[in-house]
Design an enzyme around this catalytic site. Structure first.
Site, PDB file in Angstrom:
ATOM      1  N   ASP A  64      -2.877  -4.908 -12.602  1.00  0.00           N
ATOM      2  CA  ASP A  64      -2.009  -3.752 -12.855  1.00  0.00           C
ATOM      3  C   ASP A  64      -1.250  -3.854 -14.176  1.00  0.00           C
ATOM      4  OD1 ASP A  64      -2.774  -2.558 -10.477  1.00  0.00           O
ATOM      5  OD2 ASP A  64      -1.161  -3.503  -9.323  1.00  0.00           O
ATOM      6  N   SER A  78       3.299  -4.787  -3.127  1.00  0.00           N
ATOM      7  CA  SER A  78       2.250  -5.304  -2.229  1.00  0.00           C
ATOM      8  C   SER A  78       2.873  -5.952  -0.992  1.00  0.00           C
ATOM      9  CB  SER A  78       1.407  -6.345  -2.960  1.00  0.00           C
ATOM     10  OG  SER A  78       0.728  -5.756  -4.027  1.00  0.00           O
ATOM     11  N   SER A  91     -10.977  -7.361  -4.998  1.00  0.00           N
ATOM     12  CA  SER A  91      -9.965  -6.401  -4.543  1.00  0.00           C
ATOM     13  C   SER A  91      -9.182  -6.947  -3.357  1.00  0.00           C
ATOM     14  CB  SER A  91     -10.635  -5.082  -4.134  1.00  0.00           C
ATOM     15  OG  SER A  91      -9.707  -4.286  -3.419  1.00  0.00           O
TER      16      SER A  91
HETATM   17  C1  S3P Z   1      -2.962  -4.190  -4.462  1.00  0.00           C
HETATM   18  C2  S3P Z   1      -4.140  -4.621  -4.992  1.00  0.00           C
HETATM   19  C3  S3P Z   1      -4.682  -4.153  -6.294  1.00  0.00           C
HETATM   20  C4  S3P Z   1      -3.598  -3.497  -7.148  1.00  0.00           C
HETATM   21  C5  S3P Z   1      -2.756  -2.546  -6.339  1.00  0.00           C
HETATM   22  C6  S3P Z   1      -2.074  -3.256  -5.185  1.00  0.00           C
HETATM   23  C7  S3P Z   1      -2.547  -4.702  -3.143  1.00  0.00           C
HETATM   24  O1  S3P Z   1      -5.683  -3.191  -6.052  1.00  0.00           O
HETATM   25  O2  S3P Z   1      -4.188  -2.820  -8.230  1.00  0.00           O
HETATM   26  O3  S3P Z   1      -1.763  -1.950  -7.159  1.00  0.00           O
HETATM   27  O4  S3P Z   1      -1.354  -4.556  -2.783  1.00  0.00           O
HETATM   28  O5  S3P Z   1      -3.389  -5.269  -2.440  1.00  0.00           O
HETATM   29  P1  S3P Z   1      -7.223  -3.613  -5.793  1.00  0.00           P
HETATM   30  O6  S3P Z   1      -7.287  -4.308  -4.521  1.00  0.00           O
HETATM   31  O7  S3P Z   1      -7.966  -2.311  -5.768  1.00  0.00           O
HETATM   32  O8  S3P Z   1      -7.592  -4.462  -6.971  1.00  0.00           O
END
Ligand code: S3P
Length: 439
Positions: free
Chosen positions: A322, A26, A169
């Site tokens: 995750d 991320s 999210s």
């Molecule tokens: C992420 C947010 C999550 C996660 C993804 C990475 C991010 O997704 O599952 O692997 O870097 O912002 P969501 O925002 O769909 O929950």
């Protein structure tokens, strides 16, 4: 995408040694995205070199930014907020939902037209969740059923909005914040439950006018005022708790294991798995708690102990979204029932992780159930194995079942390990160095 690689894991002796997890996925996406918008040279060390992050790097080059790796350091020359150029070809997002949704936010408030496409897994994932708020800001979209391929025509006259996230999210939150960077006035995102806050932390460090407001009952408002000049900086990417989760659970289920995990990201929006494992009786010892690159980190020693089943509340989901596939593996090796509540979002990931974990663990000999959005694993402390699991282009399914095979009676095979390259290209090397039997 690489060619198909089947792999098997089998009962291993106690794991030992030190495992340095790769850069936080991320934070890596955000480092290149924001560096590409800063004025001047941003440098990045510890960037995750994976297919997902390279999809973002490729897109940013197509949008006019300069990103180069010299030795171990990435050097970025940004275009300035509002300075992205019209790409000349459709952009390949591979398997990466984060690249797609964050870049959608970025281009939505630039007067350019961008076409995104991706692999079979990404093409099934919902984009309506970003299309809706970004349309309110003035962008227009062409996407059949709200899925890729998707064309975005950005607006020259963006409107600031106040938007309450209908799903927890961080990707949607970040898309709106990135769109708000090139929007006059103040854009506000309200999140009823906290999600990872890497975008907010990095933007503040780069001088953006971003504030957060505690609204009570776990809700937060994030306010971003547009047209700030982002200051370039040196970004040190800490390791990824979502990747650390795999060696951590491996040590928690293989008898006698004792491993050391240095520099693990401890941002409290990401540590739900660690809390669950401790509730299950796992022995985690934290030391050397410090800050790296604006994020809290610690070293963690993991020693094998017997695990017991727990009840995991839906409120904890955003802090470990995750990590449910690997938590389900730990639950199978625990004694007693683990109920993981409120997992509807797992159905929208790289695969339908709720169904695939329930079916995959059942194929390995576990007793699993799905009750509404809850995943229930009736742990017996063992798995039979002797099966092949389809990984459905999902890196975390692939790694979870390879970890599951490290203590099963017979080996567990995955049909294709190539998706692991999207987030953790050094996974097999790291696990075998700890003593895991993976071939
Ligand atoms: C992420 C947010 C999550 C996660 C993804 C990475 C991010 O997704 O599952 O692997 O870097 O912002 P969501 O925002 O769909 O929950």
């Amino acid at each position: 995408m690489s060619s198909i690689i089947p792999l098997s894991s089998s009962k291993s002796n106690a794991l030992s040694g030190t495992a340095l997890s790769p850069g936080n996925k991320s934070i890596s996406h955000r480092a290149v995205l924001l560096g590409a918008l800063a004025v001047g040279e941003t440098t990045i060390t510890g960037l995750l070199e994976s297919e997902d992050v390279h999809a973002t790097v490729g897109a940013l080059r197509a949008l006019g930014a300069t990103l180069e790796k010299r030795g171990e350091v990435w050097h970025l020359h940004g275009v300035g907020v509002g300075g992205l150029q019209q790409p000349t070809a459709p952009m390949d997002m591979g398997n990466s939902g984060t690249s797609t949704r964050l870049l959608a936010g970025l281009v939505a408030t630039h007067p350019i037209t961008t076409e995104f496409f991706g692999d079979a897994s990404l093409s099934k994932r919902p984009m309506g969740r970003v299309i809706e708020p970004l349309s309110q800001m003035g962008a227009t979209f062409a996407a059949t059923d709200g899925k890729l391929p998707m064309t975005i025509t950005g607006t020259k006259n963006p409107m600031p909005i106040t938007y309450t996230l209908p799903v927890a999210s961080a990707q949607v939150k970040s898309a709106i914040i990135l769109a708000g960077l090139n929007t006059p006035g103040t854009t506000t995102v309200i999140e009823p439950t906290r999600t990872r806050d890497h975008t907010e932390r990095m933007l503040r460090a780069m001088g953006a006018n971003l504030t957060t407001e505690d609204l009570g009952h776990g809700a937060t408002a994030i306010h971003i005022t547009g047209y700030a000049e982002l200051k370039p900086m040196h970004i040190v990417v800490p390791s990824d708790p979502s990747s650390t989760a795999f060696p951590m659970v491996a040590a928690a289920i293989v008898p006698g294991s004792d491993i050391f995990l240095p520099g693990v990201g401890m941002n409290e929006t990401r540590t739900g798995l660690f809390i669950c494992l401790e509730e299950m009786g796992a022995k985690l010892t934290y030391s050397n708690e410090r800050e790296e690159g604006g994020e809290p980190v610690a070293d963690i020693r993991v020693q094998y102990t017997e695990l017991r089943g727990i009840d995991v509340s839906a409120e904890r989901a955003p802090s470990m979204i995750d990590e449910y596939p690997i938590l389900a593996v730990a639950a199978a090796y625990a004694q007693g029932t683990t109920r993981m509540r409120g997992l509807h979002e797992l159905r929208t990931k790289e695969s339908d992780r709720l169904t695939i974990m329930a079916e995959g663990l059942a194929a390995c000999g576990a007793h699993t159930e799905i009750d509404g959005d809850d995943l229930i694993v009736h742990g017996t402390g063992k798995l039979a194995g002797a099966t092949t699991i389809p990984t459905h282009l999902d890196h975390r399914i692939a790694m979870s079942f390879l970890v599951a095979g490290l203590n099963s009676d017979a080996p567990i095979t995955i049909d294709d390990a190539s998706p692991i390259n999207t987030s953790f290209p050094t996974f097999v090397e790291m696990m075998t160095a700890l003593g895991a039997s993976i071939k």
